[in-house]
Design a protein around this motif. Structure first.
Motif, PDB file in Angstrom:
ATOM      1  N   LEU A  22       0.830  -1.211   0.000  1.00  0.00           N
ATOM      2  CA  LEU A  22       0.000   0.000   0.000  1.00  0.00           C
ATOM      3  C   LEU A  22       0.863   1.260   0.000  1.00  0.00           C
ATOM      4  CD1 LEU A  22      -2.767  -1.064   2.557  1.00  0.00           C
ATOM      5  CD2 LEU A  22      -3.131  -0.526   0.125  1.00  0.00           C
ATOM      6  N   ASP A  23       1.974   1.201   0.730  1.00  0.00           N
ATOM      7  CA  ASP A  23       2.871   2.359   0.764  1.00  0.00           C
ATOM      8  C   ASP A  23       3.553   2.549  -0.597  1.00  0.00           C
ATOM      9  OD1 ASP A  23       4.077   4.394   2.701  1.00  0.00           O
ATOM     10  OD2 ASP A  23       5.870   3.552   1.752  1.00  0.00           O
ATOM     11  N   GLU A  24       3.896   1.441  -1.227  1.00  0.00           N
ATOM     12  CA  GLU A  24       4.467   1.482  -2.581  1.00  0.00           C
ATOM     13  C   GLU A  24       3.466   2.120  -3.545  1.00  0.00           C
ATOM     14  OE1 GLU A  24       6.627   0.843  -6.113  1.00  0.00           O
ATOM     15  OE2 GLU A  24       7.332   0.809  -4.024  1.00  0.00           O
ATOM     16  N   PHE A  25       2.200   1.724  -3.439  1.00  0.00           N
ATOM     17  CA  PHE A  25       1.146   2.301  -4.275  1.00  0.00           C
ATOM     18  C   PHE A  25       1.009   3.798  -4.017  1.00  0.00           C
ATOM     19  CE2 PHE A  25      -3.248   3.871  -4.003  1.00  0.00           C
ATOM     20  CZ  PHE A  25      -3.581   3.878  -5.349  1.00  0.00           C
ATOM     21  N   TYR A  26       0.927   4.168  -2.739  1.00  0.00           N
ATOM     22  CA  TYR A  26       0.677   5.571  -2.395  1.00  0.00           C
ATOM     23  C   TYR A  26       1.825   6.482  -2.815  1.00  0.00           C
ATOM     24  CZ  TYR A  26      -0.135   9.847   0.147  1.00  0.00           C
ATOM     25  OH  TYR A  26      -0.302  11.175   0.444  1.00  0.00           O
ATOM     26  N   ARG A  27       3.048   6.045  -2.604  1.00  0.00           N
ATOM     27  CA  ARG A  27       4.199   6.926  -2.863  1.00  0.00           C
ATOM     28  C   ARG A  27       4.721   6.876  -4.292  1.00  0.00           C
ATOM     29  NH1 ARG A  27       9.067   6.483  -0.029  1.00  0.00           N
ATOM     30  NH2 ARG A  27       8.756   4.271   0.449  1.00  0.00           N
ATOM     31  N   HIS A  28       4.611   5.719  -4.952  1.00  0.00           N
ATOM     32  CA  HIS A  28       5.267   5.576  -6.250  1.00  0.00           C
ATOM     33  C   HIS A  28       4.338   5.335  -7.443  1.00  0.00           C
ATOM     34  CE1 HIS A  28       9.046   5.674  -4.174  1.00  0.00           C
ATOM     35  NE2 HIS A  28       8.729   4.627  -3.439  1.00  0.00           N
ATOM     36  N   GLN A  29       3.153   4.768  -7.183  1.00  0.00           N
ATOM     37  CA  GLN A  29       2.255   4.471  -8.305  1.00  0.00           C
ATOM     38  C   GLN A  29       1.158   5.519  -8.478  1.00  0.00           C
ATOM     39  OE1 GLN A  29       0.840   0.419  -7.726  1.00  0.00           O
ATOM     40  NE2 GLN A  29       2.904  -0.267  -7.217  1.00  0.00           N
ATOM     41  N   LEU A  30       0.568   5.955  -7.364  1.00  0.00           N
ATOM     42  CA  LEU A  30      -0.540   6.909  -7.435  1.00  0.00           C
ATOM     43  C   LEU A  30      -0.138   8.289  -7.964  1.00  0.00           C
ATOM     44  CD1 LEU A  30      -3.528   7.500  -6.938  1.00  0.00           C
ATOM     45  CD2 LEU A  30      -2.962   8.038  -4.557  1.00  0.00           C
ATOM     46  N   PRO A  31       0.957   8.889  -7.500  1.00  0.00           N
ATOM     47  CA  PRO A  31       1.310  10.240  -7.972  1.00  0.00           C
ATOM     48  C   PRO A  31       1.404  10.371  -9.497  1.00  0.00           C
ATOM     49  CG  PRO A  31       2.554   9.740  -6.014  1.00  0.00           C
ATOM     50  CD  PRO A  31       1.863   8.469  -6.407  1.00  0.00           C
ATOM     51  N   PRO A  32       2.142   9.479 -10.195  1.00  0.00           N
ATOM     52  CA  PRO A  32       2.172   9.623 -11.658  1.00  0.00           C
ATOM     53  C   PRO A  32       0.822   9.364 -12.319  1.00  0.00           C
ATOM     54  CG  PRO A  32       3.403   7.658 -10.962  1.00  0.00           C
ATOM     55  CD  PRO A  32       3.088   8.437  -9.739  1.00  0.00           C
ATOM     56  N   LEU A  33       0.010   8.471 -11.730  1.00  0.00           N
ATOM     57  CA  LEU A  33      -1.333   8.227 -12.262  1.00  0.00           C
ATOM     58  C   LEU A  33      -2.165   9.513 -12.245  1.00  0.00           C
ATOM     59  CD1 LEU A  33      -2.506   4.815 -10.711  1.00  0.00           C
ATOM     60  CD2 LEU A  33      -2.236   5.344 -13.142  1.00  0.00           C
ATOM     61  N   LEU A  34      -2.099  10.228 -11.128  1.00  0.00           N
ATOM     62  CA  LEU A  34      -2.872  11.468 -10.992  1.00  0.00           C
ATOM     63  C   LEU A  34      -2.375  12.531 -11.965  1.00  0.00           C
ATOM     64  CD1 LEU A  34      -3.060  11.752  -7.080  1.00  0.00           C
ATOM     65  CD2 LEU A  34      -4.774  10.798  -8.640  1.00  0.00           C
ATOM     66  N   ARG A  35      -1.061  12.669 -12.053  1.00  0.00           N
ATOM     67  CA  ARG A  35      -0.492  13.761 -12.858  1.00  0.00           C
ATOM     68  C   ARG A  35      -0.620  13.535 -14.363  1.00  0.00           C
ATOM     69  NH1 ARG A  35       2.980  14.468  -8.182  1.00  0.00           N
ATOM     70  NH2 ARG A  35       4.500  12.904  -8.802  1.00  0.00           N
ATOM     71  N   GLN A  36      -0.771  12.281 -14.781  1.00  0.00           N
ATOM     72  CA  GLN A  36      -0.870  12.028 -16.220  1.00  0.00           C
ATOM     73  C   GLN A  36      -2.277  12.281 -16.766  1.00  0.00           C
ATOM     74  OE1 GLN A  36       0.336   7.918 -16.419  1.00  0.00           O
ATOM     75  NE2 GLN A  36      -1.750   7.114 -16.346  1.00  0.00           N
ATOM     76  N   ARG A  37      -3.223  12.519 -15.864  1.00  0.00           N
ATOM     77  CA  ARG A  37      -4.603  12.769 -16.296  1.00  0.00           C
ATOM     78  C   ARG A  37      -4.812  14.256 -16.600  1.00  0.00           C
ATOM     79  NH1 ARG A  37      -6.634   8.833 -11.507  1.00  0.00           N
ATOM     80  NH2 ARG A  37      -6.356   6.872 -12.646  1.00  0.00           N
ATOM     81  N   ASN A  38      -4.111  14.712 -17.593  1.00  0.00           N
ATOM     82  CA  ASN A  38      -4.234  16.117 -17.995  1.00  0.00           C
ATOM     83  C   ASN A  38      -5.352  16.273 -19.026  1.00  0.00           C
ATOM     84  OD1 ASN A  38      -2.198  17.283 -16.426  1.00  0.00           O
ATOM     85  ND2 ASN A  38      -0.633  16.446 -17.770  1.00  0.00           N
ATOM     86  N   PRO A  39      -6.004  17.421 -19.112  1.00  0.00           N
ATOM     87  CA  PRO A  39      -5.689  18.637 -18.342  1.00  0.00           C
ATOM     88  C   PRO A  39      -6.416  18.721 -16.995  1.00  0.00           C
ATOM     89  CG  PRO A  39      -7.360  19.126 -19.974  1.00  0.00           C
ATOM     90  CD  PRO A  39      -7.031  17.669 -20.137  1.00  0.00           C
TER      91      PRO A  39
END
Length: 217
Positions: free
Chosen positions: A34-51
Motif C-alpha cells: 500500500l505504501d508502494e502504491f501511495y508513494r510511487h504508483q498513485l502520484p504519476p497516475l494522478l499527474r498524467q490525467r491532464n488537463p
C-alpha cells in the motif's frame, strides 16, 4: 532535542532514509504494498490525467487503506469511501487539484465526500502535490504542533505552514526537502523510537531469541 526543532540536515536525511524499513518493521498486512502504491504508483497516475487530474473511488479506497494501516484502523471510514460514486469522487478531486496551491479551498472541495475529513483530504493532496501539501499524520502533528487531537481545516493549515517552513529551511542547505519529506521523516523518527522502546521492553525480542539459539549450538 526533538527532530522537528533540529536544523541538522544529517538527522533529517537519516530519518527519511529509514522510512521504508520502518514501514516494513511495523509488520502490518499489505502496508508495504500500500505504501508502494501511495508513494510511487498513485502520484504519476494522478499527474498524467491532464488537463483535469482526478482520483478514482478505487484509488481513494486504497489510499484510505494506506492511511489507516500506517496509523489507526477505523473500518467505518473505509466503508464510507469505498461506497462513494465514482463520478462524485472524480468531480470533487478535479476541483480540489484545480484549487491548488490554495490548500484551504482544496481541502474543502474534498471534505464534501462522505468519510473524507481534513486528514484524508491532505493525503490525497500530498499524493498529487507533495511540494505543497503534507499528509496530516498523527506523528507529524504531535511533532510540529504538540498534539494530534484537532482534525480541523484550521489546524491543518497551521500544520501545513509549519512543515512548509521546515522544508524551506532544510532545502536552503543544498538538499531538496518537500513538506511531504518532512512529514515522512517525522513519522519515521516517531515510529523508530516506539519500535526501539518495544524491543527494549520485550524480553522475547529477536536479540534474546538469537542469543538462546547460539547457546544451544
Amino acid at each position: 532535542m526533538e527532530l522537528f526543532e533540529s536544523s541538522t540536515l544529517g538527522l533529517w536525511k537519516e530519518s527519511l532514509s529509514s522510512y521504508s524499513s520502518r514501514i516494513e518493521l511495523l509488520n502490518k498486512p499489505d502496508l508495504v504494498s500500500l505504501d508502494e502504491f501511495y508513494r510511487h504508483q498513485l502520484p504519476p497516475l494522478l499527474r498524467q490525467r491532464n488537463p483535469n487530474p482526478f482520483i478514482t473511488t478505487s484509488e481513494l479506497s486504497d489510499l484510505m487503506r494506506w492511511k489507516l494501516s500506517r496509523g489507526k484502523w477505523r473500518p467505518r471510514l473505509l466503508d464510507f469511501v469505498s461506497s462513494l460514486d465514482d463520478s462524485v469522487v472524480k468531480s470533487a478531486s478535479e476541483k480540489a487539484f484545480r484549487s491548488l496551491p490554495d490548500i484551504s479551498k482544496a481541502i474543502s472541495e474534498l471534505t464534501v465526500l462522505k468519510g473524507v475529513g481534513p486528514a484524508t483530504a491532505s493525503a490525497v493532496l500530498a499524493a498529487y502535490a507533495p511540494d505543497v501539501a503534507p499528509f496530516m499524520s498523527d506523528e507529524a502533528m504531535v511533532a510540529a504542533l504538540g498534539n494530534s487531537k484537532d482534525y480541523t481545516l484550521k489546524q491543518y493549515l497551521l500544520f501545513a505552514n509549519k512543515l512548509q517552513e521546515k522544508a524551506k529551511e532544510l532545502s536552503a542547505e543544498g538538499e531538496t526537502f518537500t513538506p511531504s519529506d518532512v512529514e515522512r521523516a517525522l513519522w519515521s523518527c516517531t515510529v523508530g523510537a516506539k519500535l526501539s522502546s518495544q524491543k527494549v521492553q520485550d524480553p522475547k525480542s529477536d536479540t534474546s531469541k538469537s542469543s538462546k539459539r547460539k547457546r544451544k549450538r
